[in-house]
Scaffold this motif. Structure first.
Motif, PDB file in Angstrom:
ATOM      1  N   LYS A   1     -63.834 -91.979 -25.430  1.00 44.19           N
ATOM      2  CA  LYS A   1     -65.167 -92.090 -24.824  1.00 44.19           C
ATOM      3  C   LYS A   1     -65.485 -90.943 -23.867  1.00 44.19           C
ATOM      4  O   LYS A   1     -66.538 -90.938 -23.224  1.00 44.19           O
ATOM      5  CB  LYS A   1     -65.302 -93.433 -24.093  1.00 44.19           C
ATOM      6  N   ARG A   2     -64.591 -89.982 -23.763  1.00 43.08           N
ATOM      7  CA  ARG A   2     -64.862 -88.827 -22.896  1.00 43.08           C
ATOM      8  C   ARG A   2     -65.768 -87.827 -23.616  1.00 43.08           C
ATOM      9  O   ARG A   2     -65.888 -87.831 -24.848  1.00 43.08           O
ATOM     10  CB  ARG A   2     -63.559 -88.137 -22.503  1.00 43.08           C
ATOM     11  N   PHE A   3     -66.368 -86.953 -22.814  1.00 42.46           N
ATOM     12  CA  PHE A   3     -67.190 -85.876 -23.360  1.00 42.46           C
ATOM     13  C   PHE A   3     -66.394 -84.566 -23.315  1.00 42.46           C
ATOM     14  O   PHE A   3     -65.440 -84.435 -22.523  1.00 42.46           O
ATOM     15  CB  PHE A   3     -68.486 -85.753 -22.562  1.00 42.46           C
ATOM     16  N   PRO A   4     -66.741 -83.584 -24.154  1.00 41.79           N
ATOM     17  CA  PRO A   4     -65.966 -82.337 -24.207  1.00 41.79           C
ATOM     18  C   PRO A   4     -65.731 -81.682 -22.848  1.00 41.79           C
ATOM     19  O   PRO A   4     -64.648 -81.152 -22.594  1.00 41.79           O
ATOM     20  CB  PRO A   4     -66.814 -81.453 -25.123  1.00 41.79           C
ATOM     21  N   LYS A   5     -66.733 -81.708 -21.961  1.00 44.73           N
ATOM     22  CA  LYS A   5     -66.581 -81.055 -20.661  1.00 44.73           C
ATOM     23  C   LYS A   5     -65.488 -81.698 -19.808  1.00 44.73           C
ATOM     24  O   LYS A   5     -65.030 -81.100 -18.825  1.00 44.73           O
ATOM     25  CB  LYS A   5     -67.902 -81.061 -19.906  1.00 44.73           C
ATOM     26  N   GLU A   6     -65.071 -82.910 -20.172  1.00 45.64           N
ATOM     27  CA  GLU A   6     -64.036 -83.613 -19.420  1.00 45.64           C
ATOM     28  C   GLU A   6     -62.631 -83.303 -19.935  1.00 45.64           C
ATOM     29  O   GLU A   6     -61.658 -83.849 -19.438  1.00 45.64           O
ATOM     30  CB  GLU A   6     -64.280 -85.124 -19.477  1.00 45.64           C
ATOM     31  N   LEU A   7     -62.542 -82.434 -20.923  1.00 43.78           N
ATOM     32  CA  LEU A   7     -61.260 -82.048 -21.510  1.00 43.78           C
ATOM     33  C   LEU A   7     -60.930 -80.610 -21.152  1.00 43.78           C
ATOM     34  O   LEU A   7     -61.832 -79.792 -20.935  1.00 43.78           O
ATOM     35  CB  LEU A   7     -61.299 -82.186 -23.037  1.00 43.78           C
ATOM     36  N   SER A   8     -59.650 -80.297 -21.117  1.00 44.01           N
ATOM     37  CA  SER A   8     -59.223 -78.912 -20.936  1.00 44.01           C
ATOM     38  C   SER A   8     -59.505 -78.127 -22.211  1.00 44.01           C
ATOM     39  O   SER A   8     -59.791 -78.704 -23.275  1.00 44.01           O
ATOM     40  CB  SER A   8     -57.732 -78.853 -20.622  1.00 44.01           C
ATOM     41  N   GLY A   9     -59.395 -76.788 -22.112  1.00 45.31           N
ATOM     42  CA  GLY A   9     -59.625 -75.951 -23.291  1.00 45.31           C
ATOM     43  C   GLY A   9     -58.679 -76.282 -24.427  1.00 45.31           C
ATOM     44  O   GLY A   9     -59.072 -76.343 -25.598  1.00 45.31           O
ATOM     45  N   GLY A  10     -57.407 -76.502 -24.076  1.00 45.77           N
ATOM     46  CA  GLY A  10     -56.425 -76.838 -25.107  1.00 45.77           C
ATOM     47  C   GLY A  10     -56.708 -78.178 -25.764  1.00 45.77           C
ATOM     48  O   GLY A  10     -56.542 -78.337 -26.979  1.00 45.77           O
ATOM     49  N   GLN A  11     -57.130 -79.154 -24.953  1.00 43.43           N
ATOM     50  CA  GLN A  11     -57.463 -80.463 -25.509  1.00 43.43           C
ATOM     51  C   GLN A  11     -58.691 -80.379 -26.406  1.00 43.43           C
ATOM     52  O   GLN A  11     -58.733 -81.001 -27.470  1.00 43.43           O
ATOM     53  CB  GLN A  11     -57.697 -81.459 -24.369  1.00 43.43           C
ATOM     54  N   GLN A  12     -59.682 -79.592 -25.995  1.00 46.56           N
ATOM     55  CA  GLN A  12     -60.865 -79.405 -26.842  1.00 46.56           C
ATOM     56  C   GLN A  12     -60.487 -78.763 -28.176  1.00 46.56           C
ATOM     57  O   GLN A  12     -61.024 -79.127 -29.229  1.00 46.56           O
ATOM     58  CB  GLN A  12     -61.893 -78.530 -26.121  1.00 46.56           C
ATOM     59  N   GLN A  13     -59.554 -77.813 -28.127  1.00 43.14           N
ATOM     60  CA  GLN A  13     -59.144 -77.149 -29.361  1.00 43.14           C
ATOM     61  C   GLN A  13     -58.480 -78.130 -30.305  1.00 43.14           C
ATOM     62  O   GLN A  13     -58.688 -78.092 -31.525  1.00 43.14           O
ATOM     63  CB  GLN A  13     -58.199 -75.998 -29.052  1.00 43.14           C
ATOM     64  N   ARG A  14     -57.674 -79.040 -29.770  1.00 47.19           N
ATOM     65  CA  ARG A  14     -57.040 -80.055 -30.619  1.00 47.19           C
ATOM     66  C   ARG A  14     -58.092 -80.942 -31.273  1.00 47.19           C
ATOM     67  O   ARG A  14     -57.977 -81.284 -32.455  1.00 47.19           O
ATOM     68  CB  ARG A  14     -56.084 -80.920 -29.790  1.00 47.19           C
ATOM     69  N   VAL A  15     -59.101 -81.326 -30.487  1.00 49.49           N
ATOM     70  CA  VAL A  15     -60.169 -82.153 -31.051  1.00 49.49           C
ATOM     71  C   VAL A  15     -60.917 -81.382 -32.136  1.00 49.49           C
ATOM     72  O   VAL A  15     -61.277 -81.941 -33.183  1.00 49.49           O
ATOM     73  CB  VAL A  15     -61.136 -82.621 -29.943  1.00 49.49           C
ATOM     74  N   GLY A  16     -61.133 -80.081 -31.917  1.00 48.30           N
ATOM     75  CA  GLY A  16     -61.787 -79.267 -32.931  1.00 48.30           C
ATOM     76  C   GLY A  16     -61.014 -79.249 -34.239  1.00 48.30           C
ATOM     77  O   GLY A  16     -61.595 -79.295 -35.328  1.00 48.30           O
ATOM     78  N   VAL A  17     -59.689 -79.210 -34.138  1.00 47.82           N
ATOM     79  CA  VAL A  17     -58.848 -79.217 -35.339  1.00 47.82           C
ATOM     80  C   VAL A  17     -58.945 -80.550 -36.062  1.00 47.82           C
ATOM     81  O   VAL A  17     -59.155 -80.608 -37.280  1.00 47.82           O
ATOM     82  CB  VAL A  17     -57.382 -78.903 -34.983  1.00 47.82           C
ATOM     83  N   ILE A  18     -58.805 -81.646 -35.322  1.00 50.26           N
ATOM     84  CA  ILE A  18     -58.791 -82.947 -36.005  1.00 50.26           C
ATOM     85  C   ILE A  18     -60.181 -83.350 -36.489  1.00 50.26           C
ATOM     86  O   ILE A  18     -60.299 -84.117 -37.453  1.00 50.26           O
ATOM     87  CB  ILE A  18     -58.160 -84.053 -35.133  1.00 50.26           C
ATOM     88  N   ARG A  19     -61.226 -82.827 -35.848  1.00 47.24           N
ATOM     89  CA  ARG A  19     -62.575 -83.096 -36.374  1.00 47.24           C
ATOM     90  C   ARG A  19     -62.696 -82.554 -37.794  1.00 47.24           C
ATOM     91  O   ARG A  19     -63.324 -83.182 -38.666  1.00 47.24           O
ATOM     92  CB  ARG A  19     -63.640 -82.479 -35.477  1.00 47.24           C
ATOM     93  N   ALA A  20     -62.089 -81.391 -38.030  1.00 47.07           N
ATOM     94  CA  ALA A  20     -62.127 -80.808 -39.374  1.00 47.07           C
ATOM     95  C   ALA A  20     -61.337 -81.641 -40.381  1.00 47.07           C
ATOM     96  O   ALA A  20     -61.537 -81.517 -41.589  1.00 47.07           O
ATOM     97  CB  ALA A  20     -61.582 -79.383 -39.332  1.00 47.07           C
ATOM     98  N   LEU A  21     -60.446 -82.492 -39.872  1.00 49.26           N
ATOM     99  CA  LEU A  21     -59.614 -83.326 -40.748  1.00 49.26           C
ATOM    100  C   LEU A  21     -60.175 -84.726 -40.941  1.00 49.26           C
ATOM    101  O   LEU A  21     -59.621 -85.513 -41.710  1.00 49.26           O
ATOM    102  CB  LEU A  21     -58.209 -83.453 -40.154  1.00 49.26           C
ATOM    103  N   ALA A  22     -61.256 -85.051 -40.224  1.00 42.39           N
ATOM    104  CA  ALA A  22     -61.697 -86.444 -40.148  1.00 42.39           C
ATOM    105  C   ALA A  22     -61.962 -87.070 -41.514  1.00 42.39           C
ATOM    106  O   ALA A  22     -61.595 -88.220 -41.756  1.00 42.39           O
ATOM    107  CB  ALA A  22     -62.947 -86.544 -39.272  1.00 42.39           C
ATOM    108  N   ALA A  23     -62.600 -86.343 -42.412  1.00 42.86           N
ATOM    109  CA  ALA A  23     -62.922 -86.895 -43.732  1.00 42.86           C
ATOM    110  C   ALA A  23     -61.817 -86.635 -44.752  1.00 42.86           C
ATOM    111  O   ALA A  23     -62.024 -86.804 -45.951  1.00 42.86           O
ATOM    112  CB  ALA A  23     -64.243 -86.322 -44.223  1.00 42.86           C
ATOM    113  N   ASP A  24     -60.651 -86.203 -44.262  1.00 43.87           N
ATOM    114  CA  ASP A  24     -59.480 -85.955 -45.102  1.00 43.87           C
ATOM    115  C   ASP A  24     -59.751 -84.936 -46.212  1.00 43.87           C
ATOM    116  O   ASP A  24     -59.488 -85.195 -47.391  1.00 43.87           O
ATOM    117  CB  ASP A  24     -58.980 -87.273 -45.712  1.00 43.87           C
ATOM    118  N   PRO A  25     -60.272 -83.752 -45.852  1.00 42.43           N
ATOM    119  CA  PRO A  25     -60.555 -82.741 -46.881  1.00 42.43           C
ATOM    120  C   PRO A  25     -59.254 -82.175 -47.451  1.00 42.43           C
ATOM    121  O   PRO A  25     -58.255 -82.084 -46.737  1.00 42.43           O
ATOM    122  CB  PRO A  25     -61.318 -81.663 -46.110  1.00 42.43           C
TER     123      PRO A  25
END
Length: 378
Positions: free
Chosen positions: A134-158
């Motif tokens: 439930k957090r927003f991107p600004k509440e995450l560190s740069g490294g944490q945001q990067q991890r979310v960016g990676v898993i967002r690309a995996l969300a639909a299991d491409p």
């Protein structure tokens, strides 16, 4: 599997035509990571972007799992390809859960399925779903945001992922952590990945294959070990660096070279009873272990010569230990730091798994060269 056939891109500019990629031929096997590497302007990013048609090819073919992608429209194509860039691109007005679920929502997943997938992926990269959903991107560190960016690309299991310098903006310490997390994740999900980087060390660590680009063409496409051990020409040799033999230390794990049969003794053993075994060992050393097989110290043949009493009374503290999952860079670093020729290796629970010696490290680096010489002679 990704296959590129004679892929070419020519840009029209005010100063004439510019060839960004020329006759790029390569195949990335299913479940492997291929790193595209080369100097700025060499065509690696253009080649990557042609796969999801952010850049339209001038000529050539792209196949994903045997399907000619030219027969798919842009939306169909991109929904089957995860895309991660250095700038991350999280939507600032969306929660982390909403960011991860963007593509699943477009594909019509129900909320429960999408939420479950978001939790699963957060856990996969070491982020507690209960804390971060439930957090927003600004509440995450740069490294944490990067991890979310990676898993967002995996969300639909491409089946395929494209990654354009995904960790380039992260500081060196966090970059290592994120790379390690990603490789652990890849060991489970086994996606087919094209990965652009400008960093040879990152390429060696991350890639199953490396493609070295120059002026829009591939100079060498091979395993990291072969590229480092046998660059095909002076350009590749210069690009990977004069220390390319040392870079190969990253490719071999402690587990691969540790001698599990190196002598171990209880601290209650008599010195005279273990002397012969220690004298016959390569390092002329025995590791003293406790009842749980965890190392306590060491004794050498010289220390045992003529000694009386228990080994525990003679043992010296170990100067260092190395995890069996570490690469040989860690071994060499510790050997130099402590001026020693051997190290004790331990598993995740701290139990003894073997001894790594300097000759074993040297031998591991020489295996590729010896194998190639043997092959040439047959």
């Amino acid at each position: 599997m990704i296959r590129l056939e004679k892929l070419t891109k020519i840009f029209d500019t005010p100063n004439g035509q510019v060839v960004a990629a020329r006759d790029v031929d390569m195949e990335v096997p299913e479940g492997e990571i291929c790193v595209l590497l080369g100097p700025s302007g060499c065509g690696k990013t253009t080649a990557l972007k042609m796969i999801n048609r952010l850049v339209s090819p001038t000529s050539g073919k792209i196949f994903i799992d045997g399907e000619d992608t030219s027969k798919l429209n842009d939306v169909q194509l991109r929904r089957n390809i995860g895309y991660v860039i250095q700038q991350i691109g999280l939507f600032p007005n969306m929660t982390i859960e909403e960011n991860i679920c963007v593509v699943p929502k477009l594909l019509g997943w129900d909320r429960a399925k999408a939420t479950s997938r978001a939790k699963e992926l957060l856990d996969l990269v070491g982020l507690d779903a209960n804390l971060f959903m439930k957090r927003f991107p600004k509440e995450l560190s740069g490294g944490q945001q990067q991890r979310v960016g990676v898993i967002r690309a995996l969300a639909a299991d491409p089946p395929v992922m494209l990654m354009d310098e995904p960790f380039g903006a992260i500081d060196p310490i966090n970059r290592e952590v994120i790379q390690d997390e990603f490789l652990k994740m890849q060991a489970e999900i086994k996606k087919t990945i094209m990965f652009v980087s400008h960093d040879i060390d990152e390429a060696v660590k991350m890639g199953d294959k490396i493609a070295i680009f120059r002026e829009g063409m591939i100079e060498q496409y091979d395993s990291p070990d072969t590229v480092l051990a046998h660059p095909v020409n002076a350009f590749v040799a210069d690009f990977v660096g004069a220390d390319r033999t040392l870079k190969r230390l990253r490719l071999v794990s402690v587990e691969e070279v540790a001698d599990p049969n190196a002598p171990t003794v209880s601290r209650h053993s008599k010195a005279k009873d273990v002397l012969s075994a220690v004298q016959q060992s390569i390092a002329r050393v025995a590791v003293v272990i406790d009842s749980d097989h965890k190392p306590l110290g060491y004794v050498t043949a010289d220390m045992l010569e003529g000694a009386r009493g228990n080994v525990g009374d003679l043992a010296k503290p170990l100067p260092a230990v190395v995890p069996f999952r570490a690469d040989l860079r860690a071994v060499v670093s510790e050997m130099f730091a402590h001026d020693i020729m051997w190290l004790t290796a331990v598993d995740d629970a701290g139990r003894f798994v073997g001894v790594v010696t300097q000759p074993a490290v040297t031998g591991a680096l020489g295996e590729t060269y010896r194998a190639d010489v043997a092959q040439a002679m047959t």
